[in-house]
Scaffold this active site. Structure first.
Site, PDB file in Angstrom:
ATOM      1  N   SER A 141       0.852  -1.200   0.000  1.00  0.00           N
ATOM      2  CA  SER A 141       0.000   0.000   0.000  1.00  0.00           C
ATOM      3  C   SER A 141       0.878   1.237   0.000  1.00  0.00           C
ATOM      4  CB  SER A 141      -0.873   0.003   1.259  1.00  0.00           C
ATOM      5  OG  SER A 141      -1.466   1.269   1.443  1.00  0.00           O
ATOM      6  N   TYR A 154      -1.863  -0.975  10.289  1.00  0.00           N
ATOM      7  CA  TYR A 154      -2.051  -1.370   8.870  1.00  0.00           C
ATOM      8  C   TYR A 154      -0.849  -0.931   8.046  1.00  0.00           C
ATOM      9  CZ  TYR A 154      -3.822  -1.394   4.056  1.00  0.00           C
ATOM     10  OH  TYR A 154      -3.963  -1.607   2.700  1.00  0.00           O
TER      11      TYR A 154
HETATM   12  N1  LIG Z   1      -8.557  -0.821  -1.919  1.00  0.00           N
HETATM   13  C1  LIG Z   1      -7.592  -0.025  -1.483  1.00  0.00           C
HETATM   14  O1  LIG Z   1      -7.786   1.180  -1.279  1.00  0.00           O
HETATM   15  C2  LIG Z   1      -6.209  -0.587  -1.265  1.00  0.00           C
HETATM   16  C3  LIG Z   1      -5.131   0.323  -1.223  1.00  0.00           C
HETATM   17  C4  LIG Z   1      -3.858  -0.178  -0.983  1.00  0.00           C
HETATM   18  C5  LIG Z   1      -3.648  -1.513  -0.816  1.00  0.00           C
HETATM   19  N2  LIG Z   1      -4.713  -2.388  -0.856  1.00  0.00           N
HETATM   20  C6  LIG Z   1      -4.433  -3.818  -0.646  1.00  0.00           C
HETATM   21  O2  LIG Z   1      -4.941  -4.563  -1.727  1.00  0.00           O
HETATM   22  C7  LIG Z   1      -5.310  -5.878  -1.274  1.00  0.00           C
HETATM   23  C8  LIG Z   1      -6.727  -6.192  -1.740  1.00  0.00           C
HETATM   24  O3  LIG Z   1      -7.601  -5.238  -1.157  1.00  0.00           O
HETATM   25  P1  LIG Z   1      -9.052  -4.918  -1.722  1.00  0.00           P
HETATM   26  O4  LIG Z   1      -9.154  -3.447  -1.785  1.00  0.00           O
HETATM   27  O5  LIG Z   1      -9.367  -5.707  -2.904  1.00  0.00           O
HETATM   28  O6  LIG Z   1      -9.908  -5.396  -0.450  1.00  0.00           O
HETATM   29  P2  LIG Z   1     -11.287  -6.210  -0.322  1.00  0.00           P
HETATM   30  O7  LIG Z   1     -12.221  -5.822  -1.398  1.00  0.00           O
HETATM   31  O8  LIG Z   1     -11.707  -6.041   1.093  1.00  0.00           O
HETATM   32  O9  LIG Z   1     -10.816  -7.724  -0.576  1.00  0.00           O
HETATM   33  C9  LIG Z   1      -9.992  -8.372   0.339  1.00  0.00           C
HETATM   34  C10 LIG Z   1      -9.838  -9.806  -0.069  1.00  0.00           C
HETATM   35  O10 LIG Z   1      -9.006 -10.460   0.915  1.00  0.00           O
HETATM   36  C11 LIG Z   1      -9.654 -11.635   1.353  1.00  0.00           C
HETATM   37  N3  LIG Z   1      -9.320 -11.916   2.748  1.00  0.00           N
HETATM   38  C12 LIG Z   1      -9.299 -11.050   3.783  1.00  0.00           C
HETATM   39  N4  LIG Z   1      -8.993 -11.700   4.924  1.00  0.00           N
HETATM   40  C13 LIG Z   1      -8.826 -13.007   4.589  1.00  0.00           C
HETATM   41  C14 LIG Z   1      -8.516 -14.192   5.314  1.00  0.00           C
HETATM   42  N5  LIG Z   1      -8.305 -14.185   6.644  1.00  0.00           N
HETATM   43  N6  LIG Z   1      -8.418 -15.351   4.649  1.00  0.00           N
HETATM   44  C15 LIG Z   1      -8.638 -15.405   3.307  1.00  0.00           C
HETATM   45  N7  LIG Z   1      -8.935 -14.333   2.554  1.00  0.00           N
HETATM   46  C16 LIG Z   1      -9.030 -13.153   3.196  1.00  0.00           C
HETATM   47  C17 LIG Z   1     -11.153 -11.374   1.153  1.00  0.00           C
HETATM   48  O11 LIG Z   1     -11.811 -12.607   0.910  1.00  0.00           O
HETATM   49  P3  LIG Z   1     -12.961 -13.271   1.848  1.00  0.00           P
HETATM   50  O12 LIG Z   1     -13.735 -12.181   2.473  1.00  0.00           O
HETATM   51  O13 LIG Z   1     -13.720 -14.131   0.880  1.00  0.00           O
HETATM   52  O14 LIG Z   1     -12.187 -14.077   2.809  1.00  0.00           O
HETATM   53  C18 LIG Z   1     -11.154 -10.547  -0.128  1.00  0.00           C
HETATM   54  O15 LIG Z   1     -11.177 -11.377  -1.263  1.00  0.00           O
HETATM   55  C19 LIG Z   1      -5.147  -5.863   0.240  1.00  0.00           C
HETATM   56  O16 LIG Z   1      -3.917  -6.467   0.583  1.00  0.00           O
HETATM   57  C20 LIG Z   1      -5.123  -4.385   0.572  1.00  0.00           C
HETATM   58  O17 LIG Z   1      -4.422  -4.106   1.759  1.00  0.00           O
HETATM   59  C21 LIG Z   1      -5.981  -1.948  -1.084  1.00  0.00           C
END
Ligand SMILES: NC(=O)c1ccc[n+]([C@@H]2O[C@H](COP(=O)([O-])OP(=O)(O)OC[C@H]3O[C@@H](n4cnc5c(N)ncnc54)[C@H](OP(=O)(O)O)[C@@H]3O)[C@@H](O)[C@H]2O)c1
Length: 254
Positions: A141, A154
């Site tokens: 991130s 985080y």
């Molecule tokens: N969106 C942003 O603004 C942003 C910015 C910077 C970095 N990121 C990073 O990008 C990545 C993806 O984020 P996103 O925005 O796509 O978030 P999201 O929509 O909340 O998706 C998160 C994913 O992680 C899975 N997950 C979470 N905890 C888990 C666990 N204990 N076991 C298995 N699966 C788990 C969830 O699946 P289930 O619920 O099905 O388990 C879901 O598929 C993350 O690492 C996040 O930190 C996001």
């Protein structure tokens, strides 16, 4: 190796950025190992991937915080496809809070999901990636670059992710494995949409109005960068933690 013969494991592929990454690899004819905890959402993504050109799709329900479930995930992937080319460590959680908000529970949840799980997966996938001269892409991130009191733990987990990405280059290079990370700014997904109030989101979006594109990135754009880093076109790129925020962080330091 062309993209159509690749086997790609994407954690957290039941929604958000992980689902977009899976779909892009599907469009290039890859075989996909998809995983998350929500079976229904994972099946929806798997269906879309099959409809869009994935060669074969494996769905594994697993909680990344449980090592035995990660063992099963990698075993099933190898059993099904016989190899692994790309590991995308995407699953992650966001819990906001400053020092006063610190609790052992939130610390442990963030560290075990965002740091321990990807590191363990790297360890157990390493021999398989060595066999294919494959690579790893980690989802970090832009928060890792800021001194960030409001997402203290985080951002710390994402700083760890960058540290792991860079510090493992030497060991992995010996086996011909590349490793990189992308460091996105805010992207509209559940993690972002559910963590901030409307007022906070408005403030963030205003900040991004000064970015290169005058907006935050999309999940598809994040997938494009992951896809490039995982491809043979990036064969000389390893150990990079790429900011992906339209220049907002860099601008803040000039
Ligand atoms: N969106 C942003 O603004 C942003 C910015 C910077 C970095 N990121 C990073 O990008 C990545 C993806 O984020 P996103 O925005 O796509 O978030 P999201 O929509 O909340 O998706 C998160 C994913 O992680 C899975 N997950 C979470 N905890 C888990 C666990 N204990 N076991 C298995 N699966 C788990 C969830 O699946 P289930 O619920 O099905 O388990 C879901 O598929 C993350 O690492 C996040 O930190 C996001």
């Amino acid at each position: 190796m062309d993209d159509t013969s690749k086997v790609v494991l994407v954690t957290g592929s039941s929604r958000g950025i992980g689902a977009a990454i899976a779909l892009l690899f599907a469009k290039h004819g890859a075989s996909l190992s998809l995983t998350g905890r929500n079976a229904e959402k994972l099946s929806e993504v798997a269906k879309k991937c099959k409809e869009n050109g994935a060669k074969q799709v494996l769905e594994t329900i697993a909680d990344v915080t449980k090592e035995e479930e990660l063992d099963r995930l990698v075993e099933q992937t190898i059993k099904t496809f016989g190899k692994l080319d790309v590991l995308v460590n995407n699953a992650g959680i966001l819990i906001l809070g400053n020092l006063d908000a610190y609790t052992s529970e939130s610390f442990d949840a963030l560290m075990s999901t965002n740091v321990k799980a990807p590191m363990y997966l790297m360890k157990i996938a390493k021999s398989h990636l060595a066999a294919t001269k494959g690579n790893i892409v980690n989802l970090s991130s832009i928060g890792a670059f800021y001194n960030n009191s409001t997402a203290l733990v985080y951002s710390m987990t994402k700083l760890c992710m960058n540290y792991i990405t860079k510090s493992c280059v030497k060991d992995l290079s010996k086996d011909g494995i590349r490793i990189n990370a992308i460091c996105p700014g805010p992207i509209s997904t559940e993690i972002f949409d559910n963590s901030f109030t409307n007022e906070e989101k408005q403030g963030i979006l205003e900040k991004y109005a000064s970015s290169l594109k005058g907006r935050v990135p999309t999940v598809e754009e994040a997938a494009d960068l992951v896809f490039f880093l995982a491809s043979d076109k990036a064969s000389m790129v390893t150990g990079e933690c790429m900011p992906f925020d339209g220049g907002v962080f860099v601008s803040s330091t000039t």
